[in-house]
Design a protein around this motif. Structure first.
Motif, PDB file in Angstrom:
ATOM      1  N   ILE A  45       0.852  -1.189   0.000  1.00 25.63           N
ATOM      2  CA  ILE A  45       0.000   0.000   0.000  1.00 25.63           C
ATOM      3  C   ILE A  45       0.891   1.244   0.000  1.00 25.63           C
ATOM      4  O   ILE A  45       1.720   1.425   0.886  1.00 25.63           O
ATOM      5  CB  ILE A  45      -0.921   0.011   1.237  1.00 25.63           C
ATOM      6  CG1 ILE A  45      -1.667  -1.324   1.372  1.00 25.63           C
ATOM      7  CG2 ILE A  45      -1.903   1.171   1.139  1.00 25.63           C
ATOM      8  CD1 ILE A  45      -2.434  -1.732   0.144  1.00 25.63           C
TER       9      ILE A  45
ATOM     10  N   LEU B 236       0.960   4.443   0.926  1.00 26.11           N
ATOM     11  CA  LEU B 236       0.314   5.476   1.727  1.00 26.11           C
ATOM     12  C   LEU B 236       0.830   6.876   1.392  1.00 26.11           C
ATOM     13  O   LEU B 236       0.032   7.818   1.282  1.00 26.11           O
ATOM     14  CB  LEU B 236       0.487   5.161   3.210  1.00 26.11           C
ATOM     15  CG  LEU B 236      -0.153   6.130   4.204  1.00 26.11           C
ATOM     16  CD1 LEU B 236      -1.653   6.270   3.965  1.00 26.11           C
ATOM     17  CD2 LEU B 236       0.122   5.674   5.634  1.00 26.11           C
TER      18      LEU B 236
ATOM     19  N   ALA C  35      -1.006   8.113  -1.627  1.00 26.09           N
ATOM     20  CA  ALA C  35      -2.399   8.484  -1.348  1.00 26.09           C
ATOM     21  C   ALA C  35      -2.461   9.828  -0.630  1.00 26.09           C
ATOM     22  O   ALA C  35      -3.320  10.669  -0.927  1.00 26.09           O
ATOM     23  CB  ALA C  35      -3.065   7.393  -0.505  1.00 26.09           C
TER      24      ALA C  35
ATOM     25  N   LEU D  72      -7.133   5.227  -0.978  1.00 24.98           N
ATOM     26  CA  LEU D  72      -6.462   3.999  -0.578  1.00 24.98           C
ATOM     27  C   LEU D  72      -7.079   2.774  -1.268  1.00 24.98           C
ATOM     28  O   LEU D  72      -6.358   1.866  -1.690  1.00 24.98           O
ATOM     29  CB  LEU D  72      -6.525   3.834   0.942  1.00 24.98           C
ATOM     30  CG  LEU D  72      -5.628   4.759   1.750  1.00 24.98           C
ATOM     31  CD1 LEU D  72      -5.990   4.683   3.237  1.00 24.98           C
ATOM     32  CD2 LEU D  72      -4.163   4.404   1.558  1.00 24.98           C
TER      33      LEU D  72
ATOM     34  N   HIS E 222      -5.828   2.057  -4.731  1.00 28.30           N
ATOM     35  CA  HIS E 222      -4.374   1.889  -4.885  1.00 28.30           C
ATOM     36  C   HIS E 222      -4.043   0.798  -5.874  1.00 28.30           C
ATOM     37  O   HIS E 222      -4.824  -0.122  -6.109  1.00 28.30           O
ATOM     38  CB  HIS E 222      -3.742   1.560  -3.522  1.00 28.30           C
ATOM     39  CG  HIS E 222      -3.752   0.088  -3.201  1.00 28.30           C
ATOM     40  ND1 HIS E 222      -4.906  -0.583  -2.828  1.00 28.30           N
ATOM     41  CD2 HIS E 222      -2.764  -0.841  -3.220  1.00 28.30           C
ATOM     42  CE1 HIS E 222      -4.619  -1.860  -2.621  1.00 28.30           C
ATOM     43  NE2 HIS E 222      -3.343  -2.038  -2.858  1.00 28.30           N
TER      44      HIS E 222
END
Length: 311
Positions: A117, A119, A122, A302, A305
Motif C-alpha cells: 500500500i 500510503l 495516497a 487507498l 491503490h
C-alpha cells in the motif's frame, strides 16, 4: 469532587477552540506538545483550559510536574468534547463540499509496515486535491490493536491496520491487500530443505516476532494456540524491522507475511501445510462516529491503490 452541572453546561459559553485545546492536551499528554500540534503558544492552551474549567465549574485535568491526567469530570467530558468537534467539522465539510474543497485536521494511524500500500502516494493525492486539509500521521506502540482502540475512542479518524481475526467491534473495515503467511528458517536449519512444514514441526523452536498487538503476531499466536502448540517468542523486533535479518543470523525462526520479492540470502522460506494463514492490510474507521469528508476522501484513494512490487 464537584461534578459538571447540566444546567450550567447549557448556559456556558464554551468555545470550540477550548474544546480543541482540551482534547489536544489529553491526546498529547501535555501542554507543550498540544501547543506544538495546534501551532499556538503554550500560554494560550493553558489559558483556554482554565477558561473551559471555569465555564463548566469543574476541574477536568490533574496537573503534576510529571504528567497530565483526567479527573472524573474530565473522563466524562472527553467523549462529548470529541463528538462536538467532530460535529463542527461535519458542518464545515458540508459548506466545503459546495465549494469543491475540504479542510480541517485529519488524524491518521498506520502500521510501520503496510505491504504494497503506497500510503505516501495516497496522502500526496489528498494534499493536491485538498491542500487545506492538515494531515497528522502516526503509529501506536501496540500496533494494530492500539490503532483499533484509538479509532474507537475517537483519537483517530482513519487507520491502516491489520486484522488478525474477526473485525473489531465498532469499526468499519475495508480490505486493501492480503498475503499468505510463511515460515522463515536459517539456511542451515534441519527444515530448510523442505518445501512446506506443519505447525507441529515447529514445536520447541525459538521464535522471532513483532510485539503483541501487531496483526501478524496475533495471527500466528492464534494459529499455534488453536493447534495446541506452545510457542516461545524469545525475540521481539520493532515494527519497522523485519524478522528475516534475525532469522538469517540463527537467532530463531519466524512466521511472516510472504514477501513479494525473494527473501534475503541465508534464509529459507517454507509454506505452512496445515494452516491457511493470511496477513490482511485494511483501512478502518469508526462505525459509531460519522466520518469526516477528508477521511472518506483518503479511504477512497487507498481503495483505488495499485499494488507495488517492492515490498
Amino acid at each position: 469532587m464537584r461534578n459538571i452541572d447540566a444546567d450550567r453546561c447549557l448556559e456556558a459559553t464554551v468555545e470550540l477552540r477550548h474544546l480543541e485545546y482540551f482534547v489536544a492536551v489529553v491526546e498529547e499528554h501535555g501542554f507543550t506538545r498540544a501547543a506544538a500540534r495546534l501551532c499556538v503558544v503554550q500560554s494560550a492552551v493553558s489559558a483556554g483550559i482554565r477558561s473551559l474549567e471555569r465555564e463548566l465549574g469543574a476541574r477536568l485535568l490533574h496537573r503534576t510536574s510529571r504528567e497530565i491526567g483526567l479527573t472524573e469530570a474530565g473522563e466524562a467530558f472527553l467523549p462529548a468534547a470529541r463528538e462536538t468537534l467532530a460535529g463542527a467539522q461535519r458542518a464545515v465539510d458540508a459548506v466545503d463540499r459546495t465549494r469543491g474543497g475540504l479542510r480541517g485536521l485529519l488524524r491518521i494511524g498506520t502500521m510501520n509496515t503496510v505491504g504494497s500500500i503506497d500510503l505516501p502516494r495516497a496522502l500526496g493525492r489528498l494534499r493536491r486535491a485538498h491542500p487545506q486539509v492538515v494531515v497528522r500521521l502516526g503509529t501506536r506502540p501496540g500496533g494494530s490493536r492500539d490503532l483499533a482502540q484509538a479509532l474507537r475512542r475517537g483519537e483517530l479518524d482513519i487507520a491502516v491496520l491489520s486484522i488478525g481475526g474477526p473485525p473489531p467491534p465498532g469499526l468499519l473495515i475495508a480490505p486493501l491487500e492480503s498475503r499468505q503467511m510463511c515460515v522463515l528458517v536459517p539456511a542451515g536449519h534441519p527444515l530448510a530443505g523442505q518445501e512446506a512444514v506443519r505447525l507441529a514441526d515447529l514445536a520447541g523452536e525459538v521464535f522471532i516476532d513483532h510485539p503483541a498487538g501487531y496483526g501478524s503476531r496475533t495471527i500466528a499466536d492464534r494459529a499455534f494456540e488453536d493447534s495446541g502448540i506452545t510457542r516461545h517468542v524469545a525475540l521481539e523486533v520493532g515494527g519497522s524491522e523485519h524478522p528475516a535479518a534475525y532469522v538469517r543470523e540463527g537467532l530463531g525462526v519466524a512466521v511472516v507475511a510472504t514477501p513479494r520479492a525473494t527473501g534475503p540470502a541465508g534464509v529459507s522460506r517454507l509454506l505452512i501445510a496445515d494452516a491457511d494463514l493470511h496477513w490482511q492490510v485494511c483501512v478502518a474507521r469508526s462505525r459509531e462516529r460519522a466520518a469526516s469528508a477528508a477521511a472518506l476522501a483518503l479511504e477512497t484513494m487507498l481503495l483505488d491503490h495499485e499494488p507495488g512490487s517492492n515490498s
